[in-house]
Design a protein around this motif. Sequence first.
Motif, PDB file in Angstrom:
ATOM      1  N   GLY A 187       0.814  -1.209   0.000  1.00 57.84           N
ATOM      2  CA  GLY A 187       0.000   0.000   0.000  1.00 57.84           C
ATOM      3  C   GLY A 187       0.843   1.252   0.000  1.00 57.84           C
ATOM      4  N   LEU A 188       0.393   2.256  -0.719  1.00 52.84           N
ATOM      5  CA  LEU A 188       1.069   3.555  -0.753  1.00 52.84           C
ATOM      6  C   LEU A 188       0.041   4.654  -0.534  1.00 52.84           C
ATOM      7  CD1 LEU A 188       3.809   4.821  -3.161  1.00 52.84           C
ATOM      8  CD2 LEU A 188       1.694   6.146  -2.932  1.00 52.84           C
ATOM      9  N   LEU A 189       0.345   5.563   0.382  1.00 56.63           N
ATOM     10  CA  LEU A 189      -0.506   6.718   0.667  1.00 56.63           C
ATOM     11  C   LEU A 189       0.206   7.962   0.163  1.00 56.63           C
ATOM     12  CD1 LEU A 189      -3.179   7.465   2.267  1.00 56.63           C
ATOM     13  CD2 LEU A 189      -1.671   8.024   4.174  1.00 56.63           C
ATOM     14  N   SER A 190      -0.496   8.818  -0.562  1.00 59.38           N
ATOM     15  CA  SER A 190       0.137  10.014  -1.118  1.00 59.38           C
ATOM     16  C   SER A 190      -0.832  11.183  -1.116  1.00 59.38           C
ATOM     17  CB  SER A 190       0.623   9.755  -2.553  1.00 59.38           C
ATOM     18  OG  SER A 190      -0.474   9.441  -3.404  1.00 59.38           O
ATOM     19  N   ASP A 191      -0.286  12.373  -0.979  1.00 60.00           N
ATOM     20  CA  ASP A 191      -1.101  13.583  -1.077  1.00 60.00           C
ATOM     21  C   ASP A 191      -1.217  13.985  -2.543  1.00 60.00           C
ATOM     22  OD1 ASP A 191      -2.002  14.070   1.494  1.00 60.00           O
ATOM     23  OD2 ASP A 191      -0.123  15.011   2.090  1.00 60.00           O
ATOM     24  N   THR A 192      -1.974  13.192  -3.261  1.00 60.04           N
ATOM     25  CA  THR A 192      -2.243  13.419  -4.679  1.00 60.04           C
ATOM     26  C   THR A 192      -3.734  13.197  -4.924  1.00 60.04           C
ATOM     27  OG1 THR A 192      -1.746  11.083  -5.156  1.00 60.04           O
ATOM     28  CG2 THR A 192       0.047  12.671  -5.444  1.00 60.04           C
ATOM     29  N   SER A 215      -9.502  11.272   0.605  1.00 61.51           N
ATOM     30  CA  SER A 215     -10.164  12.554   0.393  1.00 61.51           C
ATOM     31  C   SER A 215      -9.945  12.932  -1.060  1.00 61.51           C
ATOM     32  CB  SER A 215      -9.565  13.631   1.319  1.00 61.51           C
ATOM     33  OG  SER A 215      -8.239  13.950   0.916  1.00 61.51           O
ATOM     34  N   GLN A 216     -10.351  14.123  -1.425  1.00 63.87           N
ATOM     35  CA  GLN A 216     -10.174  14.572  -2.802  1.00 63.87           C
ATOM     36  C   GLN A 216      -8.735  14.973  -3.088  1.00 63.87           C
ATOM     37  OE1 GLN A 216     -13.170  17.614  -3.300  1.00 63.87           O
ATOM     38  NE2 GLN A 216     -14.798  16.115  -3.645  1.00 63.87           N
ATOM     39  N   THR A 217      -7.910  14.992  -2.057  1.00 65.17           N
ATOM     40  CA  THR A 217      -6.493  15.353  -2.247  1.00 65.17           C
ATOM     41  C   THR A 217      -5.539  14.292  -1.709  1.00 65.17           C
ATOM     42  OG1 THR A 217      -6.478  16.589  -0.146  1.00 65.17           O
ATOM     43  CG2 THR A 217      -6.993  17.832  -2.165  1.00 65.17           C
ATOM     44  N   ARG A 218      -6.071  13.200  -1.158  1.00 71.02           N
ATOM     45  CA  ARG A 218      -5.210  12.147  -0.608  1.00 71.02           C
ATOM     46  C   ARG A 218      -5.661  10.799  -1.173  1.00 71.02           C
ATOM     47  NH1 ARG A 218      -3.126  11.936   5.516  1.00 71.02           N
ATOM     48  NH2 ARG A 218      -1.849  13.584   4.563  1.00 71.02           N
ATOM     49  N   SER A 219      -4.711  10.064  -1.743  1.00 74.85           N
ATOM     50  CA  SER A 219      -5.013   8.801  -2.413  1.00 74.85           C
ATOM     51  C   SER A 219      -4.340   7.644  -1.701  1.00 74.85           C
ATOM     52  CB  SER A 219      -4.526   8.839  -3.864  1.00 74.85           C
ATOM     53  OG  SER A 219      -5.173   9.862  -4.583  1.00 74.85           O
ATOM     54  N   GLU A 233      12.371  -2.639  -0.812  1.00 80.07           N
ATOM     55  CA  GLU A 233      12.714  -3.009  -2.189  1.00 80.07           C
ATOM     56  C   GLU A 233      11.898  -2.208  -3.205  1.00 80.07           C
ATOM     57  OE1 GLU A 233      13.680  -7.728  -1.181  1.00 80.07           O
ATOM     58  OE2 GLU A 233      11.801  -7.157  -2.164  1.00 80.07           O
ATOM     59  N   TRP A 234      10.835  -1.547  -2.745  1.00 76.49           N
ATOM     60  CA  TRP A 234       9.933  -0.816  -3.621  1.00 76.49           C
ATOM     61  C   TRP A 234      10.153   0.695  -3.447  1.00 76.49           C
ATOM     62  CZ3 TRP A 234       6.440  -2.432  -7.289  1.00 76.49           C
ATOM     63  CH2 TRP A 234       6.194  -3.799  -7.368  1.00 76.49           C
ATOM     64  N   THR A 235      10.784   1.319  -4.430  1.00 74.23           N
ATOM     65  CA  THR A 235      10.849   2.773  -4.435  1.00 74.23           C
ATOM     66  C   THR A 235       9.495   3.322  -4.868  1.00 74.23           C
ATOM     67  OG1 THR A 235      11.531   2.891  -6.749  1.00 74.23           O
ATOM     68  CG2 THR A 235      13.285   2.662  -5.071  1.00 74.23           C
ATOM     69  N   ASP A 236       9.275   4.598  -4.623  1.00 72.40           N
ATOM     70  CA  ASP A 236       8.032   5.217  -5.086  1.00 72.40           C
ATOM     71  C   ASP A 236       7.905   5.100  -6.606  1.00 72.40           C
ATOM     72  OD1 ASP A 236       7.618   5.870  -2.466  1.00 72.40           O
ATOM     73  OD2 ASP A 236       7.732   8.046  -2.743  1.00 72.40           O
ATOM     74  N   ASP A 237       8.999   5.351  -7.302  1.00 73.96           N
ATOM     75  CA  ASP A 237       8.952   5.283  -8.768  1.00 73.96           C
ATOM     76  C   ASP A 237       8.577   3.885  -9.249  1.00 73.96           C
ATOM     77  OD1 ASP A 237       9.597   7.938  -9.026  1.00 73.96           O
ATOM     78  OD2 ASP A 237      11.741   7.599  -9.384  1.00 73.96           O
ATOM     79  N   ALA A 238       9.135   2.859  -8.584  1.00 70.22           N
ATOM     80  CA  ALA A 238       8.818   1.480  -8.978  1.00 70.22           C
ATOM     81  C   ALA A 238       7.335   1.178  -8.735  1.00 70.22           C
ATOM     82  CB  ALA A 238       9.698   0.503  -8.208  1.00 70.22           C
ATOM     83  N   PHE A 239       6.805   1.683  -7.632  1.00 70.60           N
ATOM     84  CA  PHE A 239       5.375   1.476  -7.342  1.00 70.60           C
ATOM     85  C   PHE A 239       4.514   2.109  -8.430  1.00 70.60           C
ATOM     86  CE2 PHE A 239       1.250   2.479  -5.689  1.00 70.60           C
ATOM     87  CZ  PHE A 239       0.924   1.423  -4.851  1.00 70.60           C
ATOM     88  N   VAL A 256      -2.023  10.802 -11.087  1.00 70.36           N
ATOM     89  CA  VAL A 256      -1.105  11.830 -10.599  1.00 70.36           C
ATOM     90  C   VAL A 256      -0.219  11.192  -9.532  1.00 70.36           C
ATOM     91  CG1 VAL A 256      -0.880  14.067  -9.465  1.00 70.36           C
ATOM     92  CG2 VAL A 256      -2.779  13.651 -11.051  1.00 70.36           C
ATOM     93  N   THR A 257       1.082  11.220  -9.734  1.00 72.95           N
ATOM     94  CA  THR A 257       2.007  10.591  -8.791  1.00 72.95           C
ATOM     95  C   THR A 257       2.652  11.634  -7.897  1.00 72.95           C
ATOM     96  OG1 THR A 257       3.897  10.749 -10.302  1.00 72.95           O
ATOM     97  CG2 THR A 257       2.473   8.804 -10.503  1.00 72.95           C
ATOM     98  N   GLY A 258       3.273  11.151  -6.830  1.00 75.79           N
ATOM     99  CA  GLY A 258       3.951  12.033  -5.895  1.00 75.79           C
ATOM    100  C   GLY A 258       4.639  11.223  -4.825  1.00 75.79           C
ATOM    101  N   PRO A 259       5.377  11.887  -3.923  1.00 65.14           N
ATOM    102  CA  PRO A 259       6.074  11.156  -2.863  1.00 65.14           C
ATOM    103  C   PRO A 259       5.101  10.443  -1.933  1.00 65.14           C
ATOM    104  CG  PRO A 259       6.517  13.533  -2.752  1.00 65.14           C
ATOM    105  CD  PRO A 259       5.552  13.310  -3.865  1.00 65.14           C
ATOM    106  N   SER A 260       5.502   9.296  -1.450  1.00 61.95           N
ATOM    107  CA  SER A 260       4.641   8.538  -0.535  1.00 61.95           C
ATOM    108  C   SER A 260       4.710   9.132   0.864  1.00 61.95           C
ATOM    109  CB  SER A 260       5.069   7.072  -0.496  1.00 61.95           C
ATOM    110  OG  SER A 260       6.390   6.948  -0.014  1.00 61.95           O
ATOM    111  N   ILE A 261       3.561   9.145   1.526  1.00 60.86           N
ATOM    112  CA  ILE A 261       3.504   9.497   2.947  1.00 60.86           C
ATOM    113  C   ILE A 261       3.786   8.261   3.785  1.00 60.86           C
ATOM    114  CG2 ILE A 261       2.012  10.354   4.810  1.00 60.86           C
ATOM    115  CD1 ILE A 261       0.368  11.753   2.644  1.00 60.86           C
ATOM    116  N   GLU A 262       3.306   7.124   3.286  1.00 60.87           N
ATOM    117  CA  GLU A 262       3.470   5.855   4.005  1.00 60.87           C
ATOM    118  C   GLU A 262       3.415   4.727   2.988  1.00 60.87           C
ATOM    119  OE1 GLU A 262       1.882   2.167   5.981  1.00 60.87           O
ATOM    120  OE2 GLU A 262       1.003   3.375   4.376  1.00 60.87           O
ATOM    121  N   LYS A 263       4.256   3.714   3.223  1.00 64.61           N
ATOM    122  CA  LYS A 263       4.238   2.496   2.417  1.00 64.61           C
ATOM    123  C   LYS A 263       4.349   1.308   3.359  1.00 64.61           C
ATOM    124  CE  LYS A 263       7.581   3.258  -0.436  1.00 64.61           C
ATOM    125  NZ  LYS A 263       8.557   3.409  -1.515  1.00 64.61           N
TER     126      LYS A 263
END
Length: 395
Positions: A187-192, A215-219, A233-239, A256-263
């Motif tokens: 799982g990946l959480l992002s402010d996107t 939310s409408q701004t958090r995926s 082993e999983w970078t954000d880009d790889a995800f 829309v991609t962006g840095p992960s808040i949590e993985k």
Amino acid sequence: MRTQVAIIGAGPSGLLLGQLLHKAGIDAIIVERQSGDYVLSRIRAGVLEQVCIDLLDEAGVGERMHQEGLLHTGFEMLYGGQRHRIDMNHLTGGKNVMVYGQTELTRDLMDARTKAGLPTVYEVSDVAVHDFDSQKPRVTYQKDGQSHEIECDFIAGCDGFHGVCRASIPRSSITEFEKVYPFGWLGLLSDTPPVHDELIYVNSPRGFALCSQRSQTRSRYYLQVPLTDKVDEWTDDAFWQELRLRLDAPGREQLVTGPSIEKSIAPLRSFVTEPMRFGRMFLAGDAAHIVPPTGAKGLNLAATDVKYLSSALIEYYQEKSNAGIDSYSVRCLKRIWKGERFSWWFTQLMHRFPDQGAMASRLQEAELDYLLNSEAGSRTIAENYVGLPLDFDLS
């Protein structure tokens, strides 16, 4: 200390039970081994059935949920490169689900408890339950180097899968059912912004994926991965790249991609304990059952447990009746097994299994084709997803 109900665990189950009992004038103390901040940091489910929505309203903590939660009338299923929408509202006679993160729900319950001045003891250790098969159960724990004891009428075990309550029950008095799945969810959480305004469940040749949101701004996104995979082993880009490969062309364009808040990687299992009552101690939520997250049933089944348990305890104190507490386990388990069945079935339907051969793949495709192109088949999915009625088939 003396109270009527000692609640072990300050997650959503324990907090919701405490709130419902408080509104009925029943005293309860909650003890929790973690800090409040740690409890709030847990990233968990975010899809609430109508039964859960109604229960939060009943508890008086639904105001912010209705203001900030996202009401969903349907969701999409993607397989064979094509999307199919499950119109839950139409297929179930007007029922919907609410997307509202468990963290926010927990915060609302914590705030209500603090505002009412109700006792919650965080960061305790050595919690133990005693004499729950007698008329005078007790809970003991350590806090700041000192020993404490709570005398109570009942103990509510809302302390999760690894909690002390189920572990304290004699093995001869309990039956456990378990199925472990050969994969996990990364799982990946992002402010996107979400890729779509509704959830997308994906069955692709590369494995399952889920596009969800808080939310409408958090995926919140998930990928099926082998159990041997490690988060580092999983970078954000790889995800993001793997998610693109599992989506259709419109999904790839809108992502829309962006840095992960949590993985994190969560293993999948189905687990049920029978019974759920042991003398004057009751199990609720993850202490008694776990479901694969595919069907979004974990938090919702826990809320149903709490509804049955709070009603039973209120009936005991206000009407001097044992009927509710005597039927608690049977009522819960009938609903739990239906939720377990749907979660298992939906997991089987949407994931690729390591030993899945050509025959199994064709049968899976045939089932998806029938379900998604038949109103009766789609209604089966919709009815289970929004949640069966609270007292479904209890005769």
